[in-house]
Design an enzyme around this catalytic site. Structure first.
Site, PDB file in Angstrom:
ATOM      1  N   THR A  13      42.019  -1.342  -4.877  1.00 46.19           N
ATOM      2  CA  THR A  13      41.730   0.061  -4.640  1.00 46.19           C
ATOM      3  C   THR A  13      40.962   0.197  -3.330  1.00 46.19           C
ATOM      4  OG1 THR A  13      40.854   2.065  -5.673  1.00 46.19           O
ATOM      5  CG2 THR A  13      39.495   0.103  -5.797  1.00 46.19           C
ATOM      6  N   THR A  14      40.749   1.422  -2.898  1.00 47.76           N
ATOM      7  CA  THR A  14      39.880   1.696  -1.762  1.00 47.76           C
ATOM      8  C   THR A  14      38.979   2.874  -2.100  1.00 47.76           C
ATOM      9  OG1 THR A  14      41.507   0.926  -0.139  1.00 47.76           O
ATOM     10  CG2 THR A  14      39.757   2.356   0.669  1.00 47.76           C
TER      11      THR A  14
END
Length: 212
Positions: A13-14
């Site tokens: 994820t970011t």
């Protein structure tokens, strides 16, 4: 071929959170993956905890959602008992306590961010393992963070306007989606100030485009 149930599943994820002059901006991509399989392209990784506090979730989607629900319950009970809103620091400490207690059973990295009348905007990082770190400028987390941490440090400025901060976070998430194979989808964002929370959504064709 049936996968080994004990085999680790990679997640990605970011997440980005940044201070600006009047509050906080948080942003995230929307891809939920299990190894090479994309389980959800438009997940919402920004979860409401109170009216002025949100968390950004990375790690196991099930674990982090369970933790967020537990923290929201604790803080709702606290606010009912005291008659006053919970602070961002108090919320972060509840996250820390739960993440530390179940550090061997859950895979969870949390950014807790929001606004309260005591200290204004606040950002706290609770990485896997359950420690607690207050962030005064900007922070990124998740697999995409390795591609954008230097980018954020170089472009972040103190006392940015809301528009400048939104633009920085959008550019950072767009860059991570471009570079990180585990990040993707759309960019979801929340702007948190004393006036409340403003949610924003940037579709894939609205992301900043990078070449190469």
């Amino acid at each position: 071929m049936i996968a080994d149930v004990d085999e680790p599943i990679s997640t990605g994820t970011t997440l980005v959170a940044a201070h600006f002059k009047d509050g906080i901006v948080i942003a995230a991509d929307s891809r939920t993956s299990s190894g090479s399989y994309v389980a959800n392209r438009v997940a919402d990784k920004l979860t409401k905890i109170t009216d002025s506090i949100y968390c950004c979730r990375s790690g196991s989607a099930a674990d982090t959602q369970c933790i967020a629900d537990a923290v929201a319950y604790h803080l709702a009970f606290y606010e009912m008992q005291t008659g006053k809103p919970a602070t961002v620091e108090a919320a972060a400490n509840v996250f820390r306590n739960i993440c530390y207690k179940y550090r061997d059973d859950m895979v969870a990295g949390i950014i807790c961010a929001g606004y309260d009348d005591e200290r204004g905007g606040g950002i706290y990082s609770i990485p896997p393992g359950g420690c607690l770190v207050e962030e005064k400028r900007v922070i990124s987390a998740g697999s995409g963070s390795v591609f954008i941490s230097g980018f954020l440090d170089a472009l972040f400025k103190n006392n940015m306007s809301k528009e400048e901060c939104v633009d920085l976070c959008l550019k950072a998430v767009s860059l991570a989606i471009h570079k990180d194979t585990s990040s993707g989808g759309v960019c979801r964002m929340a702007v948190i100030t004393k006036d409340g929370v403003e949610r924003k959504l940037f579709l894939n064709n609205e992301l900043v485009q990078y070449e190469g």
